[in-house]
Design an enzyme around this catalytic site. Sequence first.
Site, mmCIF file in Angstrom:
data_model
loop_
_atom_site.group_PDB
_atom_site.id
_atom_site.type_symbol
_atom_site.label_atom_id
_atom_site.label_comp_id
_atom_site.label_asym_id
_atom_site.label_seq_id
_atom_site.Cartn_x
_atom_site.Cartn_y
_atom_site.Cartn_z
ATOM 1 C CB CYS A 175 -0.667 -5.423 -9.577
ATOM 2 S SG CYS A 175 -2.162 -4.390 -10.177
ATOM 3 C CB CYS B 236 -0.528 -1.690 -10.838
ATOM 4 S SG CYS B 236 -1.804 -2.448 -9.440
ATOM 5 C CG ASP B 237 3.204 -2.105 -12.078
ATOM 6 O OD1 ASP B 237 2.843 -0.783 -11.590
ATOM 7 O OD2 ASP B 237 3.541 -2.756 -11.061
HETATM 8 C C1 LIG Z 1 4.038 -2.669 -5.640
HETATM 9 C C2 LIG Z 1 2.315 -2.463 -5.695
HETATM 10 C C3 LIG Z 1 2.388 -1.552 -6.803
HETATM 11 C C4 LIG Z 1 0.752 -1.207 -6.802
HETATM 12 N N1 LIG Z 1 0.400 -0.198 -7.754
HETATM 13 C C5 LIG Z 1 -0.804 -0.057 -7.927
HETATM 14 C C6 LIG Z 1 -1.183 1.128 -8.830
HETATM 15 O O1 LIG Z 1 -0.330 1.641 -9.732
HETATM 16 N N2 LIG Z 1 -2.423 1.393 -9.115
HETATM 17 C C7 LIG Z 1 -3.421 0.680 -8.081
HETATM 18 O O2 LIG Z 1 -4.614 1.373 -8.245
HETATM 19 N N3 LIG Z 1 -3.129 -0.171 -7.177
HETATM 20 C C8 LIG Z 1 -1.900 -0.490 -7.107
HETATM 21 N N4 LIG Z 1 -1.689 -1.640 -6.130
HETATM 22 C C9 LIG Z 1 -2.660 -2.212 -5.696
HETATM 23 C C10 LIG Z 1 -2.928 -1.225 -4.323
HETATM 24 O O3 LIG Z 1 -1.923 -0.937 -3.405
HETATM 25 C C11 LIG Z 1 -4.005 -2.015 -3.619
HETATM 26 O O4 LIG Z 1 -5.291 -2.566 -4.099
HETATM 27 C C12 LIG Z 1 -4.520 -1.079 -2.154
HETATM 28 O O5 LIG Z 1 -3.562 -0.842 -1.603
HETATM 29 C C13 LIG Z 1 -5.558 -1.942 -1.281
HETATM 30 O O6 LIG Z 1 -5.812 -1.095 -0.453
HETATM 31 P P1 LIG Z 1 -6.414 -1.729 0.994
HETATM 32 O O7 LIG Z 1 -6.510 -0.472 2.026
HETATM 33 O O8 LIG Z 1 -7.320 -2.737 0.764
HETATM 34 O O9 LIG Z 1 -5.165 -2.668 1.691
HETATM 35 P P2 LIG Z 1 -3.918 -2.449 1.783
HETATM 36 O O10 LIG Z 1 -3.238 -1.155 1.023
HETATM 37 O O11 LIG Z 1 -3.178 -3.551 1.765
HETATM 38 O O12 LIG Z 1 -3.739 -1.863 3.349
HETATM 39 C C14 LIG Z 1 -3.938 -2.978 4.311
HETATM 40 C C15 LIG Z 1 -3.549 -2.171 5.807
HETATM 41 O O13 LIG Z 1 -3.822 -3.358 7.014
HETATM 42 C C16 LIG Z 1 -2.637 -3.161 7.934
HETATM 43 N N5 LIG Z 1 -2.633 -4.287 8.279
HETATM 44 C C17 LIG Z 1 -2.967 -5.738 8.089
HETATM 45 N N6 LIG Z 1 -2.694 -6.666 8.765
HETATM 46 C C18 LIG Z 1 -2.449 -5.997 10.011
HETATM 47 C C19 LIG Z 1 -2.292 -6.295 11.600
HETATM 48 N N7 LIG Z 1 -2.181 -7.573 11.841
HETATM 49 N N8 LIG Z 1 -2.237 -5.415 12.405
HETATM 50 C C20 LIG Z 1 -2.208 -3.961 11.994
HETATM 51 N N9 LIG Z 1 -2.120 -3.614 10.878
HETATM 52 C C21 LIG Z 1 -2.719 -4.705 9.691
HETATM 53 C C22 LIG Z 1 -1.612 -2.746 6.928
HETATM 54 O O14 LIG Z 1 -0.392 -2.250 7.675
HETATM 55 C C23 LIG Z 1 -2.252 -1.631 6.049
HETATM 56 O O15 LIG Z 1 -2.237 -0.520 6.769
HETATM 57 C C24 LIG Z 1 -0.155 -1.909 -5.940
HETATM 58 C C25 LIG Z 1 0.206 -2.743 -5.183
HETATM 59 C C26 LIG Z 1 1.706 -2.936 -4.837
HETATM 60 C C27 LIG Z 1 1.990 -4.087 -3.887
#
Ligand SMILES: Cc1cc2nc3c(=O)[nH]c(=O)nc-3n(C[C@H](O)[C@H](O)[C@H](O)COP(=O)(O)OP(=O)(O)OC[C@H]3O[C@@H](n4cnc5c(N)ncnc54)[C@H](O)[C@@H]3O)c2cc1C
Length: 297
Positions: A129, A132-133
């Site tokens: 990303c 992000c980084d």
């Molecule tokens: C390494 C990394 C660094 C990042 N750095 C940044 C940053 O610096 N700044 C920033 O703004 N964003 C950053 N991001 C992006 C950010 O993390 C995502 O945009 C954000 O987490 C999205 O949130 P979400 O709740 O939509 O999904 P997610 O955080 O992906 O959460 C999904 C949830 O669904 C659950 N889930 C999925 N499938 C199942 C299933 N079958 N059964 C039960 N549970 C399930 C998972 O366990 C999790 O709890 C980064 C991402 C990564 C991977």
Amino acid sequence: MHDILILGGGPAGLTAAIYATRACRDTLVIAEQVGGAASIAHRIDNYSALPKINGYDLTAKMYDQSVSLGAKHKSDKIVKITASGSTKVVETESGIFEGRSLILALGSRYRKIGLDGEDELLGSGISYCATCDGNFFKRRTVAVVGGGDTALSDALFLSKIATKVILIHRRNEFRASASLVSALQNSGVEVVYDSIVEKLQGNPLSAIIVRNLKTGCVINYQIDGLFVAIGSDPCVDLIKEEIALTDSKYIITDRHMRTNIPGVYAAGDIRDTPLRQIITACADGAIAAETASSDLK
Ligand SMILES: Cc1cc2nc3c(=O)[nH]c(=O)nc-3n(C[C@H](O)[C@H](O)[C@H](O)COP(=O)(O)OP(=O)(O)OC[C@H]3O[C@@H](n4cnc5c(N)ncnc54)[C@H](O)[C@@H]3O)c2cc1C
């Protein structure tokens, strides 16, 4: 029977839980990994008012806040979702849960290149990303892998931050939009066509070995960071037969986070949205919970 079942415990799901419980709705969050993708971010510099926080601490605060407001949490893997009826039924590995409405916040997964050491180098030179980084690589040398819109946007974004950007693409033409391809021409980004990254070197990452697929020629590039931009897969497998999706399989919502199925909402990275970040996932979660709550009235 819960008022609102929230599937996913990342920033979108946890923020939805905060808003749903504050609206006095009986709320259950079901998630495999509390904190989601954000919990593995080593350092987050773009979440308002909390600079330099790590992802684990940030999402733990969100989780604690939701619990203190009364949200219930179930740590489990979801295996089946039946969303079309007025009662929404969610099956996990350990039980069956019912809700009057459903917020889908299951996130998406970045595609990896599949090289040895890739997982260990996350946060030590490898990123998925640029938004992000990218800022951590000011005046450094970075490479981007990919040939679509994300890869070209990332390369152009990084070209304003890094001293040198190398874009590695396995074909000899890009899938990205014409405007991005044309912007690339005067950007100073060095493009390496017909090539793949074959090996990662150093920890932290210090070099990559790149192979030209046509000539077999191998080049060692000294770099500080590698941005992998080869796409991501939204976690829609359990619901894709029922719900309206874009061609790239992201869930289509209106601006209130309603999907095409009554009583079903989507928030965060699983949704068709122009920016996939923690702050936007939180905002989606807040809107989804407010809409779900008011639709229940
Ligand atoms: C390494 C990394 C660094 C990042 N750095 C940044 C940053 O610096 N700044 C920033 O703004 N964003 C950053 N991001 C992006 C950010 O993390 C995502 O945009 C954000 O987490 C999205 O949130 P979400 O709740 O939509 O999904 P997610 O955080 O992906 O959460 C999904 C949830 O669904 C659950 N889930 C999925 N499938 C199942 C299933 N079958 N059964 C039960 N549970 C399930 C998972 O366990 C999790 O709890 C980064 C991402 C990564 C991977």
